[in-house]
Design a protein around this motif. Structure first.
Motif, PDB file in Angstrom:
ATOM      1  N   ILE A 238       0.848  -1.204   0.000  1.00 41.25           N
ATOM      2  CA  ILE A 238       0.000   0.000   0.000  1.00 41.25           C
ATOM      3  C   ILE A 238       0.877   1.245   0.000  1.00 41.25           C
ATOM      4  CG2 ILE A 238      -1.871   1.238   1.163  1.00 41.25           C
ATOM      5  CD1 ILE A 238      -2.393  -1.476   2.667  1.00 41.25           C
ATOM      6  N   PHE A 239       1.871   1.274   0.862  1.00 38.68           N
ATOM      7  CA  PHE A 239       2.758   2.425   0.954  1.00 38.68           C
ATOM      8  C   PHE A 239       3.513   2.641  -0.363  1.00 38.68           C
ATOM      9  CE2 PHE A 239       6.802   4.483   1.850  1.00 38.68           C
ATOM     10  CZ  PHE A 239       6.404   5.578   2.598  1.00 38.68           C
ATOM     11  N   THR A 240       3.990   1.560  -0.960  1.00 42.20           N
ATOM     12  CA  THR A 240       4.722   1.668  -2.233  1.00 42.20           C
ATOM     13  C   THR A 240       3.844   2.272  -3.315  1.00 42.20           C
ATOM     14  OG1 THR A 240       6.086  -0.247  -1.667  1.00 42.20           O
ATOM     15  CG2 THR A 240       5.998   0.392  -3.990  1.00 42.20           C
ATOM     16  N   LEU A 241       2.595   1.814  -3.402  1.00 41.83           N
ATOM     17  CA  LEU A 241       1.676   2.346  -4.405  1.00 41.83           C
ATOM     18  C   LEU A 241       1.321   3.802  -4.100  1.00 41.83           C
ATOM     19  CD1 LEU A 241      -0.679  -0.755  -4.788  1.00 41.83           C
ATOM     20  CD2 LEU A 241       0.962   0.096  -6.474  1.00 41.83           C
ATOM     21  N   PHE A 242       1.088   4.114  -2.834  1.00 38.95           N
ATOM     22  CA  PHE A 242       0.790   5.494  -2.433  1.00 38.95           C
ATOM     23  C   PHE A 242       1.915   6.430  -2.852  1.00 38.95           C
ATOM     24  CE2 PHE A 242       1.041   8.997   0.600  1.00 38.95           C
ATOM     25  CZ  PHE A 242      -0.269   9.458   0.661  1.00 38.95           C
ATOM     26  N   SER A 243       3.145   5.961  -2.722  1.00 38.82           N
ATOM     27  CA  SER A 243       4.315   6.790  -3.034  1.00 38.82           C
ATOM     28  C   SER A 243       4.390   7.169  -4.505  1.00 38.82           C
ATOM     29  CB  SER A 243       5.601   6.065  -2.615  1.00 38.82           C
ATOM     30  OG  SER A 243       5.606   5.807  -1.225  1.00 38.82           O
ATOM     31  N   LEU A 244       3.754   6.384  -5.381  1.00 39.67           N
ATOM     32  CA  LEU A 244       3.746   6.710  -6.810  1.00 39.67           C
ATOM     33  C   LEU A 244       2.949   7.980  -7.093  1.00 39.67           C
ATOM     34  CD1 LEU A 244       3.072   3.134  -8.247  1.00 39.67           C
ATOM     35  CD2 LEU A 244       5.247   4.367  -8.300  1.00 39.67           C
ATOM     36  N   PHE A 245       1.968   8.254  -6.254  1.00 40.00           N
ATOM     37  CA  PHE A 245       1.037   9.353  -6.514  1.00 40.00           C
ATOM     38  C   PHE A 245       1.273  10.574  -5.630  1.00 40.00           C
ATOM     39  CE2 PHE A 245      -1.132   5.390  -7.584  1.00 40.00           C
ATOM     40  CZ  PHE A 245      -1.673   5.664  -8.829  1.00 40.00           C
ATOM     41  N   ALA A 246       1.979  10.400  -4.520  1.00 43.41           N
ATOM     42  CA  ALA A 246       2.039  11.438  -3.494  1.00 43.41           C
ATOM     43  C   ALA A 246       3.264  12.342  -3.631  1.00 43.41           C
ATOM     44  CB  ALA A 246       2.037  10.784  -2.115  1.00 43.41           C
ATOM     45  N   TYR A 247       3.186  13.517  -2.990  1.00 49.58           N
ATOM     46  CA  TYR A 247       4.330  14.413  -2.866  1.00 49.58           C
ATOM     47  C   TYR A 247       5.283  13.864  -1.807  1.00 49.58           C
ATOM     48  CZ  TYR A 247       1.447  17.811  -5.411  1.00 49.58           C
ATOM     49  OH  TYR A 247       0.673  18.425  -6.339  1.00 49.58           O
ATOM     50  N   GLU A 248       6.531  14.337  -1.839  1.00 51.26           N
ATOM     51  CA  GLU A 248       7.530  13.858  -0.889  1.00 51.26           C
ATOM     52  C   GLU A 248       7.095  14.088   0.546  1.00 51.26           C
ATOM     53  OE1 GLU A 248      10.294  12.155  -1.324  1.00 51.26           O
ATOM     54  OE2 GLU A 248       9.993  12.058  -3.502  1.00 51.26           O
ATOM     55  N   THR A 249       6.494  15.242   0.811  1.00 46.70           N
ATOM     56  CA  THR A 249       6.058  15.536   2.177  1.00 46.70           C
ATOM     57  C   THR A 249       4.961  14.566   2.626  1.00 46.70           C
ATOM     58  OG1 THR A 249       4.520  17.184   1.264  1.00 46.70           O
ATOM     59  CG2 THR A 249       6.655  17.982   2.079  1.00 46.70           C
ATOM     60  N   GLU A 250       4.072  14.203   1.704  1.00 52.00           N
ATOM     61  CA  GLU A 250       2.998  13.259   2.041  1.00 52.00           C
ATOM     62  C   GLU A 250       3.562  11.858   2.282  1.00 52.00           C
ATOM     63  OE1 GLU A 250      -0.823  14.968  -0.439  1.00 52.00           O
ATOM     64  OE2 GLU A 250       0.792  14.004  -1.591  1.00 52.00           O
ATOM     65  N   ILE A 251       4.560  11.496   1.507  1.00 44.94           N
ATOM     66  CA  ILE A 251       5.196  10.181   1.667  1.00 44.94           C
ATOM     67  C   ILE A 251       5.880  10.102   3.028  1.00 44.94           C
ATOM     68  CG2 ILE A 251       6.990   8.652   0.785  1.00 44.94           C
ATOM     69  CD1 ILE A 251       6.433   9.863  -2.014  1.00 44.94           C
ATOM     70  N   ALA A 252       6.600  11.157   3.388  1.00 44.99           N
ATOM     71  CA  ALA A 252       7.308  11.181   4.675  1.00 44.99           C
ATOM     72  C   ALA A 252       6.314  11.143   5.840  1.00 44.99           C
ATOM     73  CB  ALA A 252       8.176  12.432   4.765  1.00 44.99           C
ATOM     74  N   GLU A 253       5.223  11.867   5.700  1.00 43.67           N
ATOM     75  CA  GLU A 253       4.213  11.896   6.761  1.00 43.67           C
ATOM     76  C   GLU A 253       3.589  10.512   6.959  1.00 43.67           C
ATOM     77  OE1 GLU A 253      -0.099  13.998   7.807  1.00 43.67           O
ATOM     78  OE2 GLU A 253       1.077  14.691   6.085  1.00 43.67           O
ATOM     79  N   LEU A 254       3.261   9.832   5.853  1.00 51.45           N
ATOM     80  CA  LEU A 254       2.653   8.508   5.968  1.00 51.45           C
ATOM     81  C   LEU A 254       3.663   7.516   6.544  1.00 51.45           C
ATOM     82  CD1 LEU A 254       0.228   6.694   5.546  1.00 51.45           C
ATOM     83  CD2 LEU A 254       1.014   6.259   3.206  1.00 51.45           C
ATOM     84  N   ALA A 255       4.926   7.634   6.157  1.00 52.65           N
ATOM     85  CA  ALA A 255       5.957   6.741   6.704  1.00 52.65           C
ATOM     86  C   ALA A 255       6.058   6.897   8.217  1.00 52.65           C
ATOM     87  CB  ALA A 255       7.302   7.023   6.045  1.00 52.65           C
ATOM     88  N   ASN A 256       5.986   8.129   8.695  1.00 54.23           N
ATOM     89  CA  ASN A 256       6.048   8.374  10.144  1.00 54.23           C
ATOM     90  C   ASN A 256       4.850   7.757  10.852  1.00 54.23           C
ATOM     91  OD1 ASN A 256       8.457   9.791   9.972  1.00 54.23           O
ATOM     92  ND2 ASN A 256       7.442  11.790   9.726  1.00 54.23           N
ATOM     93  N   ARG A 257       3.677   7.856  10.248  1.00 47.36           N
ATOM     94  CA  ARG A 257       2.473   7.276  10.845  1.00 47.36           C
ATOM     95  C   ARG A 257       2.577   5.749  10.901  1.00 47.36           C
ATOM     96  NH1 ARG A 257      -3.043   9.607   8.578  1.00 47.36           N
ATOM     97  NH2 ARG A 257      -3.753   8.330  10.349  1.00 47.36           N
ATOM     98  N   TYR A 258       3.153   5.161   9.863  1.00 45.88           N
ATOM     99  CA  TYR A 258       3.370   3.709   9.870  1.00 45.88           C
ATOM    100  C   TYR A 258       4.239   3.314  11.060  1.00 45.88           C
ATOM    101  CZ  TYR A 258       1.412   1.778   5.504  1.00 45.88           C
ATOM    102  OH  TYR A 258       0.577   1.306   4.536  1.00 45.88           O
ATOM    103  N   ARG A 259       5.352   4.011  11.219  1.00 45.41           N
ATOM    104  CA  ARG A 259       6.334   3.632  12.230  1.00 45.41           C
ATOM    105  C   ARG A 259       5.837   3.925  13.653  1.00 45.41           C
ATOM    106  NH1 ARG A 259       9.916   6.137   8.160  1.00 45.41           N
ATOM    107  NH2 ARG A 259      11.001   4.415   7.068  1.00 45.41           N
TER     108      ARG A 259
END
Length: 332
Positions: A238-259
């Motif tokens: 899910i995260f990998t697919l999300f990263s295809l569409f998202a901005y860098e800031t959105e990717i970093a934010e979601l990664a933090n929420r995962y962790r």
């Protein structure tokens, strides 16, 4: 179209089913961008599809779908040619001629043939000689650059080899030797975590929408990590697919929420669904508009094919003359 551009770029897409986001991020997005870098010939490989599809109606529908998809996603007919492979029958004549200077051992080395046989596809003569027809596709337009994935690099090497064999056999250089360009697109996982592929049945279609799209995304396979537990974004589809569409800031934010824990996979799937809808929504509307104008789409294909065929005929005049035939077949 300016025929004096620096390089001629060629690529083909098989009409073997609905195009998916792996096709888009892996190739189509690059194809669209390349129309501003050179003279692009993009063909819908309906002859090639005969190795896997033997239903005439299905083939016609898939060809139409590919044309609509490319036009909706941004292919500009004033910058790039988009045509059916079968509208340039000279490619089959060249394939025969190249086949006569090839040898069995070269075809037996083709990785794609071995891979398809391993997947249960019937070992037809067409499948075995697939690289020869692909070489004809490339050489007949005197292509300089062919964008491919890593698994197709060998086919470009075979193409160069066949061109040189023809030159040696008949003592005349007709074809420029094409170079490959590796597609820089992302590696896109399917809903089961494997590489996204129609053959695996794990795709997310580019133009899916509504409940079918929601069902596909909500069905992405995940592990059993509880909602409250931290999760590793680097190993998550899910995260990998999300990263295809998202901005860098959105990717970093979601990664933090995962962790940090506290984010369930259901919620991240909903976030992915929102991104997919937001990205492809405008393309969907454009496709619907194009689908309502079948005459326009057919005109694009035919106009492109006329230009492509003129180039093919010019090449075949050189090939026929070099190999001892009349430059042009007798007209009926």
């Amino acid at each position: 179209m300016d025929l004096m551009k620096l390089k001629r770029i060629l690529s083909g897409v098989q009409p073997s089913g609905k195009l998916h986001i792996g096709n888009y991020f892996g190739a189509i997005r690059q194809h669209i961008a390349l129309q501003n870098e050179g003279e692009c010939f993009y063909f819908i490989a309906d002859y090639h599809s005969m190795t896997t599809i033997q239903n005439a109606k299905t083939r016609l529908e898939h060809v139409r779908d590919v044309a609509l998809d490319y036009l909706a996603l941004g292919l500009d007919p004033s910058k790039a040619l988009l045509f059916r492979q079968s509208d340039v029958p000279e490619v089959c004549e060249l394939a025969w001629i190249l086949g006569t200077v090839s040898n069995m051992s070269l075809m037996e080395k083709a990785h794609s043939y071995k891979d398809k046989i391993a997947k249960g596809i019937e070992a037809s003569i067409g499948l075995f000689t697939y690289p020869v027809l692909m070489a004809a596709d490339i050489l007949i337009y005197r292509s300089n650059l062919v964008p491919v994935g890593q698994d197709q690099v060998q086919h470009i090497e075979i193409t160069r080899d066949l061109a040189e064999k023809f030159h040696r056999a008949y003592g005349k250089e007709v074809f420029p030797l094409p170079e490959h360009r590796l597609d820089v697109g992302a590696k896109v996982p399917g809903v089961d975590g494997q590489k996204m592929s129609k053959s695996y049945g794990n795709t997310i279609e580019i133009f899916a929408e509504g409940n079918p799209l929601k069902k596909t995304i909500m069905g992405i396979v995940t592990d059993s990590t509880p909602v409250e537990a931290p999760k590793n974004p680097e190993n998550d589809t899910i995260f990998t697919l999300f990263s295809l569409f998202a901005y860098e800031t959105e990717i970093a934010e979601l990664a933090n929420r995962y962790r940090a824990g506290g984010l369930g996979y259901g919620d991240s799937k909903k976030m992915l669904l929102e991104k997919v809808n937001g990205y492809f929504g405008p393309f969907r509307e454009k496709r619907k508009e194009l689908a309502s104008r079948p005459d326009y789409v057919e005109d694009v294909l035919r106009t492109s094919a006329r230009k492509a065929r003129a180039e093919a005929i010019a090449t075949m005049e050189q090939v026929r003359e070099a190999s001892g035939f009349l430059k042009q077949p007798i007209s009926v």
